[in-house]
Design an enzyme around this catalytic site. Structure first.
Site, PDB file in Angstrom:
ATOM      1  N   GLU A 234       0.833  -1.203   0.000  1.00 12.94           N
ATOM      2  CA  GLU A 234       0.000   0.000   0.000  1.00 12.94           C
ATOM      3  C   GLU A 234       0.861   1.244   0.000  1.00 12.94           C
ATOM      4  OE1 GLU A 234      -2.568  -0.215   3.424  1.00 12.94           O
ATOM      5  OE2 GLU A 234      -1.306   1.195   4.484  1.00 12.94           O
TER       6      GLU A 234
ATOM      7  N   GLY B  98     -12.483   4.313   8.665  1.00 10.89           N
ATOM      8  CA  GLY B  98     -11.530   5.407   8.868  1.00 10.89           C
ATOM      9  C   GLY B  98     -11.338   5.651  10.353  1.00 10.89           C
TER      10      GLY B  98
ATOM     11  N   ALA C 294     -18.198   0.678   8.687  1.00  7.88           N
ATOM     12  CA  ALA C 294     -17.810   0.269   7.327  1.00  7.88           C
ATOM     13  C   ALA C 294     -18.894  -0.595   6.682  1.00  7.88           C
ATOM     14  CB  ALA C 294     -16.481  -0.471   7.373  1.00  7.88           C
TER      15      ALA C 294
ATOM     16  N   TYR D 211      -8.990  -7.645  11.853  1.00  3.97           N
ATOM     17  CA  TYR D 211      -7.985  -7.351  12.886  1.00  3.97           C
ATOM     18  C   TYR D 211      -7.588  -8.617  13.649  1.00  3.97           C
ATOM     19  CZ  TYR D 211      -9.461  -2.717  11.665  1.00  3.97           C
ATOM     20  OH  TYR D 211      -9.737  -1.590  10.941  1.00  3.97           O
TER      21      TYR D 211
ATOM     22  N   HIS E 226      -9.816  -5.125  16.844  1.00  4.43           N
ATOM     23  CA  HIS E 226      -9.877  -3.673  16.681  1.00  4.43           C
ATOM     24  C   HIS E 226      -9.918  -3.028  18.069  1.00  4.43           C
ATOM     25  CE1 HIS E 226     -11.782   0.287  15.836  1.00  4.43           C
ATOM     26  NE2 HIS E 226     -10.933   0.235  14.832  1.00  4.43           N
TER      27      HIS E 226
ATOM     28  N   GLN F  80       9.455   2.805  16.578  1.00  5.81           N
ATOM     29  CA  GLN F  80       8.247   2.005  16.327  1.00  5.81           C
ATOM     30  C   GLN F  80       7.970   1.009  17.458  1.00  5.81           C
ATOM     31  OE1 GLN F  80       8.855   0.385  12.387  1.00  5.81           O
ATOM     32  NE2 GLN F  80       8.134   2.255  11.399  1.00  5.81           N
TER      33      GLN F  80
ATOM     34  N   LYS G  72       7.569   4.012   1.859  1.00  2.00           N
ATOM     35  CA  LYS G  72       8.971   3.673   1.514  1.00  2.00           C
ATOM     36  C   LYS G  72       9.033   2.190   1.149  1.00  2.00           C
ATOM     37  CE  LYS G  72      11.595   7.206   3.728  1.00  2.00           C
ATOM     38  NZ  LYS G  72      11.044   7.695   4.982  1.00  2.00           N
TER      39      LYS G  72
END
Ligand code: FAD
Length: 333
Positions: free
Chosen positions: A34, A141, A160, A195, A199, A262, A321
């Site tokens: 993505e 979202g 959703a 998930y 979630h 991270q 990246k």
């Protein structure tokens, strides 16, 4: 599947579910990654630079994220703060079409409920359809920055599942204003999010799986998962989905770990656990170059195991990246 660099990887507008089924039939694991739309003011060059090297490995499709508006505070003379709504990364539909045109690869623009009314959503879907895009990942979202709960847009959706229903309705010729008798029917293939580690807002894993099943029952054809660094969690999630009667393909998401920060950012932002072995390896690293290497090796191990388990497609989270995804793809695809 290696494709010589510079060669267009041809595909004639396929639905992602067909691509997944083909991968399952061929017994060959493929990958998707993505990308984020460029920051406002940036052109497409950076996105193409991120994609170019990966085309050699024939990605199954490319996902493009959708970003809702943000709030910025600007200091006015006299010290008062003015609240401004800003959109930092617009252009999901346009950049998706640009990618499809340049590479001939299928794209999956994400579409969210946050900040959009049903009319806005319908307009975006109509644009996608005009541009020949027939895949979409339907998401609620995240909450607006600084808000603890999700606030739907007036005349928008709360979950959703409702967005999935709107897309299915449109495929059936039912628009927000009602039915159009003689109309072109869009044929969107709809993916939804799942998930493995639950979630964050869900009261428990079973409730989360029930909400996921509702999205599939509403018309989603496949599930793309949140990142997980632990394949046992992914396999357990797939088992729980199957036990709950969810029988659509599940595309696991993995993220190459890349910076020391991270260690706290990913659990905080994405509500995922980091396995102790990974944490220990990262803590030993002297700099982020070394961390990136650990992340690549960890993701290669995960991808090998997922491939051995017969997963049709692996989804890579890139944060824009792709050099580390290149190093993984070189080993696996
Ligand atoms: P939903 O499926 O609506 O679920 C949200 C919560 O509500 C869950 O806790 C669920 O269990 C619960 N729930 C669902 N339906 C009901 C119901 N009927 N009653 C009660 N509870 C219910 N965000 C972006 O902003 N842009 C992106 O491009 C983006 N891409 C993503 C890609 C993937 C693969 C994933 C996994 C996530 C992505 N996200 C993106 C993040 C996503 O928007 C957030 O995780 C968001 O908080 C939930 O979205 P959802 O679609 O899973 O919501």
């Amino acid at each position: 599947m290696r494709v010589p660099r510079g060669t267009q990887y041809l595909c004639a507008h396929m639905q992602v579910i067909e691509i997944i089924k083909d991968a399952l039939t061929a017994g060959k694991t493929r990958f998707t990654f993505e990308l984020l739309p460029p920051l406002k003011g940036d052109g497409v060059a950076g996105v193409f630079e991120a994609i170019d090297p990966l085309m050699e490995f024939g990605p199954a499709y490319i996902n493009v994220t959708y970003h809702r508006e943000d709030v910025k505070y600007v200091e006015r003379p006299g010290g008062l703060l003015e609240k401004r709504v800003v959109r930092r990364r617009p252009g999901t539909v346009g950049i998706s079409a640009a990618i499809m045109k340049r590479y001939g690869v299928e794209v999956v623009p994400h579409l969210i409920c946050g900040g959009l009314s049903r009319y806005d959503i319908e307009d975006a879907l109509i644009d996608m359809d005009f541009l020949g895009i027939s895949n979409v990942l339907a998401l609620r979202g995240d909450n607006r920055r600084g808000e603890r709960t999700f606030t739907p847009q007036p005349d928008g959706h709360t979950y959703a599942e409702e967005l999935v229903r709107q897309i299915v309705d449109m495929n059936n010729g039912v628009f927000v204003d009602g039915e159009v008798e003689e109309c072109h029917h869009s044929q969107f293939c709809i993916g939804v999010a799942g998930y493995p580690e639950k979630h964050a807002e869900s009261p428990n894993p079973d409730a989360d799986i029930r909400a996921l099943k509702a999205k599939v029952d509403a018309g989603a054809s496949y599930i793309s998962t949140q990142m997980s660094f632990d394949n046992r969690r992914i396999f357990d999630f797939i088992d729980r989905c199957r036990a709950a009667g969810i029988d659509v393909p599940i595309i696991p998401g993995i993220k190459p770990f890349s910076t020391k920060s991270q260690l706290s950012l990913l659990p905080q932002t994405f509500h995922v656990d980091l396995p102790q072995d990974l944490v220990a390896e990262v803590e030993k690293c002297r700099d982020n170059r070394a961390v990136r290497q650990v992340g690549v090796e960890w993701a290669i191990q995960q991808a090998r195991e997922l491939r051995a388990a017969g997963v049709p497609v692996i989804h890579f989270y890139t944060m824009g990246k792709t050099d580390n995804v290149y190093n993984i793809a070189k080993e696996i695809f």
